[in-house]
Every structure is written in C-alpha cells, then in structure tokens.
Design a protein around this motif. Structure first.
Motif, PDB file in Angstrom:
ATOM      1  N   GLN A 345       0.876  -1.168   0.000  1.00  0.00           N
ATOM      2  CA  GLN A 345       0.000   0.000   0.000  1.00  0.00           C
ATOM      3  C   GLN A 345       0.913   1.218   0.000  1.00  0.00           C
ATOM      4  OE1 GLN A 345      -3.418  -0.301   0.382  1.00  0.00           O
ATOM      5  NE2 GLN A 345      -3.351  -2.526   0.624  1.00  0.00           N
ATOM      6  N   PRO A 346       0.571   2.251  -0.726  1.00  0.00           N
ATOM      7  CA  PRO A 346       1.454   3.430  -0.754  1.00  0.00           C
ATOM      8  C   PRO A 346       1.501   4.196   0.571  1.00  0.00           C
ATOM      9  CG  PRO A 346      -0.447   3.725  -2.199  1.00  0.00           C
ATOM     10  CD  PRO A 346      -0.521   2.327  -1.711  1.00  0.00           C
ATOM     11  N   GLN A 347       0.521   3.961   1.452  1.00  0.00           N
ATOM     12  CA  GLN A 347       0.606   4.555   2.786  1.00  0.00           C
ATOM     13  C   GLN A 347       0.768   3.457   3.826  1.00  0.00           C
ATOM     14  OE1 GLN A 347      -2.454   6.184   1.254  1.00  0.00           O
ATOM     15  NE2 GLN A 347      -1.176   7.918   0.641  1.00  0.00           N
ATOM     16  N   LEU A 348       1.673   3.691   4.753  1.00  0.00           N
ATOM     17  CA  LEU A 348       1.782   2.795   5.901  1.00  0.00           C
ATOM     18  C   LEU A 348       1.808   3.663   7.151  1.00  0.00           C
ATOM     19  CD1 LEU A 348       2.201   0.037   7.232  1.00  0.00           C
ATOM     20  CD2 LEU A 348       4.638   0.235   6.755  1.00  0.00           C
ATOM     21  N   SER A 349       0.815   3.490   8.009  1.00  0.00           N
ATOM     22  CA  SER A 349       0.743   4.260   9.254  1.00  0.00           C
ATOM     23  C   SER A 349       0.653   3.287  10.407  1.00  0.00           C
ATOM     24  CB  SER A 349      -0.494   5.153   9.267  1.00  0.00           C
ATOM     25  OG  SER A 349      -0.422   6.101   8.216  1.00  0.00           O
ATOM     26  N   LEU A 372       7.920  10.929   5.274  1.00  0.00           N
ATOM     27  CA  LEU A 372       8.023  10.445   6.646  1.00  0.00           C
ATOM     28  C   LEU A 372       7.489  11.519   7.579  1.00  0.00           C
ATOM     29  CD1 LEU A 372       9.325   8.639   8.902  1.00  0.00           C
ATOM     30  CD2 LEU A 372      11.436   9.891   8.485  1.00  0.00           C
ATOM     31  N   ARG A 373       6.504  11.155   8.412  1.00  0.00           N
ATOM     32  CA  ARG A 373       5.937  12.124   9.351  1.00  0.00           C
ATOM     33  C   ARG A 373       5.609  11.406  10.647  1.00  0.00           C
ATOM     34  NH1 ARG A 373       0.751  14.388  10.195  1.00  0.00           N
ATOM     35  NH2 ARG A 373      -0.171  12.935   8.720  1.00  0.00           N
ATOM     36  N   LEU A 381       4.158   6.793   6.774  1.00  0.00           N
ATOM     37  CA  LEU A 381       5.122   6.659   5.685  1.00  0.00           C
ATOM     38  C   LEU A 381       4.392   6.772   4.366  1.00  0.00           C
ATOM     39  CD1 LEU A 381       7.087   3.623   7.118  1.00  0.00           C
ATOM     40  CD2 LEU A 381       8.021   5.935   6.797  1.00  0.00           C
ATOM     41  N   GLN A 382       4.939   7.604   3.489  1.00  0.00           N
ATOM     42  CA  GLN A 382       4.390   7.712   2.134  1.00  0.00           C
ATOM     43  C   GLN A 382       5.358   6.979   1.206  1.00  0.00           C
ATOM     44  OE1 GLN A 382       1.404   9.239   1.284  1.00  0.00           O
ATOM     45  NE2 GLN A 382       1.774   8.257  -0.708  1.00  0.00           N
TER      46      GLN A 382
END
Ligand code: H79
Length: 577
Positions: A345-349, A372-373, A381-382
């Motif tokens: 997945q392009p986003q991982l939180s 990264l935030r 993570l983007q």
C-alpha cells in the motif's frame, strides 16, 4: 548474551534435507501412488525390511553434487544445512561401522554423501548439521516404528540404544568434522535419564554442538513448533524454530508438485523472523541426488528477494512492537527497524513506536525518497505507488537509538487493536506469563492430563470453563469495538468452531458461539485452517483495559485453539486524524 546458540539465532534460516531410501520409491509402491509424507512409506505400506533394503541399489548418487547443494542454500540466504543421517527408516546415509544397513555398504556408488556434504559446507563457509531419528528405527527390532517385521511387545530399547543409537551418534560426531547442531525427532520410549545420557554424549564428543528441536523431556537447546506450523506472535522467551516443506512431503515424491511460491516463502521467512522464530526449509532430493526442479525454482525465487533484503532478516531480532498489524510486521537490528508490508500500500501508518525516525528507505529502491511524518504517536510513511519488489515489501528505518515501543498493544490507524494469544495472565494458575516452551502454565489438568498451555503463541489444550486468559491493552479514544477471536482447526482439516466464548472488558461481557464468519489468510493458515468469529460489540472508555476470555462450551472432538484477537472499532465512530 553470546552463547553457543548465537550463530544459529543469527542465521535465522537453514536448509533441511530429507534423503533416504524412500526417495527411491518416488512415492510409489507396487505401481500405486501412495498417500502422505514420502519418508513414511515403509511404515504406511508395511514394507518388509527384506524387500525395502533392495531399494539401496537405486541410490546411485549419480547426480549428487554437494557443492551445488551448498551453493543453492547460500543463494537462498541459508546459513546451515541439516541432513538426515538416519531417518525413521533406519538406513544410515553415511559410512557406519556399527550397522551395514548403510549407503556405503549397500548402495552402488560406494560414496559417503555425508562426508561429501560436510566437506562442501566447510568449503562454502556454512554449518553442517545432522538429523538423527533417535527413537524410531524401522530396521531395528528394539526401536519403535516397525510392527510388521518385529513384535513391539518384545522391544528392549536399551539394546537399540547401546547397539545402534549411541554408536552411531559417536560415529557422526567423530568422523564428520564440526557438527553445528543435531536435530532429534519423535521422542518415544526413552527415560528422562536415558535422554539426558544422549545429551551428555553429544556434549562429550562436541561441546559446541547445539541439541535441536525434539530430543524429549524439554532437554533441547531450542524448541520446535510442529511440522509446518508457523507461530501466531513473537516468541520472546525461548528459542524456537519452524521446520517446513517446500511442497507437502519431506522425502521425495515425484507427483507432489504442490510447490509453495517464492512469494509465500518470502512472507513466511520474514514473518518468522518477526516472530523471533528460525526457519528450516526442506528439500527432498531424488535417489540420484538431484534436487527437484520445483524446489530449485522456489529457492532461487526466494534467493532473488534475499539478495536485496538479506539485512532485514539475517542477524535480526523479532519485532519490538507489542503486537503486529494484519498487513505489517517488523524485525530489528541495533538502530534499524525493518517494516514488512504483506500487500503493498502506498501509505503505511502505525502506532506504538516511541523513537524518532531519522531515515526511511527501501532496500529494493534505495534512491527513492519516502515521505516520513511522526505526529501524535503515529508514524506515517508515504511510499511509491508501485511495490519495489513483487514479494513482501520492506521499509528500512534508521532510528535515534534501539527501537523502543509502547509496552501494551494500542489502537492502530486502521481502527484495530491486535491482541496476540500470548496472554498477560492465565487463570487459574500461578505460573508467570510468557512463553513457557512446551510446559503447561495452567495448574489444573484436563482429564487426559493435558492442561491449557501457550504453545507457539497459541492457546491450546483449552478444555475447562474455569480457565481464563487475560490481555491488557491501552485505549486512547472511547468507542464501540467488535471483539473478534481467531481460532484454528485441525491440521489439513476443516475449521470446526461451535464453542461458546465469553469476553469481559471493564465489567461488560459478551457471550457468543464461534461461527467463523471471517476468513484469515496468512502463511500460518496454509496447513491449519483459521477463521475469525465476532463475539459482539462493546463500548469502551479510554484507559488501560483488560480483556478476559473464558470458554463456556466446547465442541466435542475439536480442540479450542486460539491464535489471535482483534478489537475492531465500529465504522460509525469518528475516524482519528
Ligand atoms: O522428518 C519429518 C517427518 O517425517 C517427521 N518430522 C518431520 C521433520 C515426522 N515424524 N512423525 N511425524 C512427522 C508425524 C507422524 C505422523 C504419523 Fe503417520 C501419523 C505417523 C503415523 C501416523 C503420517 C501418517 C505418517 C504416516 C501416516
């Protein structure tokens, strides 16, 4: 702590080799394809010893090249090879002076495959290890397993121990150079003192040899999960290993083409590493010593991933997180944290990591910049839209120090609190929490003498309604949560269910029968069907909460076997930012 197991822990991944006369049958007997695992064919078909021994003539070794085997193992990222010196059939795959039932005496080549493999491992810089069936021996009248040639009533095991078992262990630990570990299997008929004797013998001959897996009486240096059994959570308190097949047999069967894909193998390897469990993956060569094409292809495929992602597995430790998400898990080494994504997945939180992340990168695409935030305890993570590898994705994080995580499971950005079945408390019972190996940690025994225990992170032998399992977790925001329990059915069988479970959190209870309405598909479910059942919904207030679980009704003929619990926020609740 540096000890003699450290190389084995660091290796993480080894090659198992099942090679014996069963390979010559190719899984056929009297022109018929046989069922079940190939190395058991003599037992299953009750093949008389006098006939079975003729198979030795077909053990030509004509295609056997030990250096090639070692090279394949190394390409797959494996650090040791464990070969069957003698499987249950009793035939020694080496030059044994104490029993002429061996390949050098009876085979046509006169070669000693173990000597060749030991030398090749030394040349290749990987550890040579041995499997030895210590209690089952279909060729000896005083060992177990052969009730068609011999009378089991007449077994005097001491004779087998003195005539064959000990002398052969002496040979193997004297004539084949350093042996990294010795893998015993199927303990049966030996006393605890007799088992300790074997341990002492191994140590007398090779003090650094690790005693693997299944010696018996918990006298092994590390524990083994069941064959092809993957854990449900991180097993922190002891050393564990999963022995596994590439298809569905250990010994060669020409018709078994049910190969696991490289993708499945990669996911299994990575997830095992995240659970702090070693992987011992088997090949079953033919009588001529050829490794089946399907095995080579599977291992080569896995090796391509390993060439890029080796650092995320080899030499790592299990996940620092209190629990994994459904789509991610983690390993760690020093200030590195490796995150694995099952489906890209392009986003991982995720929540639970308390370090500052200094850097995030993809081993599979090192030049790609990642977003990264870190805010409000959540790491975002983007990632690129397209996965950098067709297999399990890996993100390497460099932290401000060693990974530090919240001690209790917390709600993840997907609205779920994942609770593994490693409970914080087991009642009744005074045993401490944590993985106690194969030891029972509840005090009261069921009628068959087995008590509720936690094995491989899974609650099993759960048969009493006064058994209780407790998990703690931290909830930040009030909400309504479905309580889903994931239980597993018998190996190769159908999921059963029908038990009635009671869940209590903060004085509110739910009771429901397990219906198994949710599928669970992970590498661990391949041989063990697993389904999730909702017990209903509870309104929870923030704070440190405890889930208590007990069983009010059991299903006859089925084991209640609990893998995992998920508390899933109901969608009508507000999403967190
Ligand atoms: O070496 C591999 C297996 O042969 C060995 N362990 C792995 C590493 C193993 N020994 N025993 N078992 C696995 C399980 C035995 C299952 C049995 Fe049967 C059930 C033996 C007899 C009944 C399966 C079914 C084999 C014969 C029939």
């Amino acid at each position: 702590m540096a000890d003699k197991l450290q190389w084995w822990r660091d290796n993480r991944f080894g090659m198992f080799v099942h090679w014996g006369m069963y390979a010559a049958t190719e899984g056929y007997w009297n022109g018929q394809e046989t069922e079940g695992i190939g190395e058991w064919i003599q037992n299953r078909e009750k093949i008389p010893l006098a006939e079975y021994r003729k198979l030795a003539a077909q053990m030509t070794l004509s295609e056997y090249d030990a250096d090639e085997w070692v090279a394949l193992a190394k390409r797959a990222g494996m650090g040791h090879i464990v070969i069957t010196a003698k499987h249950h059939e009793g035939f020694a795959m080496y030059d044994s002076a104490c029993s002429d039932y061996n390949i050098v005496q009876l085979g046509p080549s006169g070669r000693d495959p173990l000597a060749e493999l030991s030398a090749a491992c030394q040349r290749g810089g990987i550890r040579f290890c041995i499997y030895y069936s210590h209690c089952l021996d279909f060729a000896h009248p005083h060992a177990y397993g052969n009730a068609w040639d011999f009378d089991p009533e007449q077994i005097e095991m001491e004779r087998y121990v003195e005539e064959k078992l000990k002398p052969q262990l002496r040979e193997l630990l004297t004539n084949y150079g350093p042996v990294g570990l010795i893998w015993f299997d199927m303990p049966r008929g030996l006393s605890e003192a007799g088992t300790q004797d074997l341990r002492d013998l191994v140590h007398e001959l090779q003090p650094n040899c690790i005693i693997g897996a299944r010696l018996g009486y918990h006298l092994e240096d590390y524990h083994s999960l069941g064959d092809n059994e993957l854990p449900c959570c991180v097993l922190r308190e002891a050393d564990w290993e999963t022995p596994a097949t590439l298809n569905d047999t250990w010994g060669y069967k020409r018709d078994d083409q049910n190969w696991k894909t490289p993708a499945e193998l990669v996911e299994s390897l990575a997830e095992l590493a995240a659970c702090d469990v070693n992987y011992l993956l088997n090949i079953g060569p033919t009588a001529s010593g050829r490794i089946p094409d399907g095995s080579v292809q599977a291992l080569e495929g896995l090796g391509e991933w390993m060439a890029v992602h080796r650092e995320s597995v080899i030499g790592t430790q299990g996940s620092p997180f209190a629990s994994h998400g459904d789509n991610w898990f983690a390993t760690q080494r020093d200030d590195k944290l490796y995150l694995f994504q099952r489906d890209w997945q392009p986003q991982l939180s995720l929540r639970g990591l308390t370090n500052d992340v200094v850097k995030a990168s993809l081993p599979g695409a090192p030049t790609v910049e990642l977003g990264l935030r870190q805010a409000d305890g959540c790491l975002h993570l983007q990632l690129p839209d397209a996965a950098p590898t067709p297999f399990t994705g890996v993100i390497e994080l460099t932290l401000d120090g060693r990974p530090e995580c919240a001690p209790l499971p917390v709600e993840q950005p997907d609205g779920c609190i994942y609770l593994t079945s490693q409970p914080d408390q087991v009642e009744p019972g005074s045993a401490p929490p944590g993985n106690a190996g194969a030891e029972a940690i509840a005090t009261e025994l069921a009628e068959d003498g087995r008590a509720l225990e936690i094995h491989g992170g899974r609650a099993c032998n759960w048969r009493r309604s006064d058994d209780k399992l407790c998990w703690q977790f931290d909830l930040e925001t009030a909400g309504r949560f479905a309580v889903i329990v994931r239980t597993r059915g018998p190996k190769y069988g159908e999921w059963i269910g029908g038990e009635v479970l009671r869940a209590t959190i903060g004085g509110q209870s739910l009771e429901a029968e397990l219906q198994g309405e949710e599928a669970v598909n992970k590498p661990r479910t391949r041989y063990f069907p697993e389904r999730g059942s909702s017990l209903g919904t509870l309104s929870l207030q923030p704070g440190k909460l405890t889930l208590e679980l007990s069983a009010l009704r059991f299903t006859d003929g089925a084991d209640l076997s609990l893998c995992e619990i998920v508390l899933r926020r109901k969608p009508e609740d507000e999403q967190r930012a």
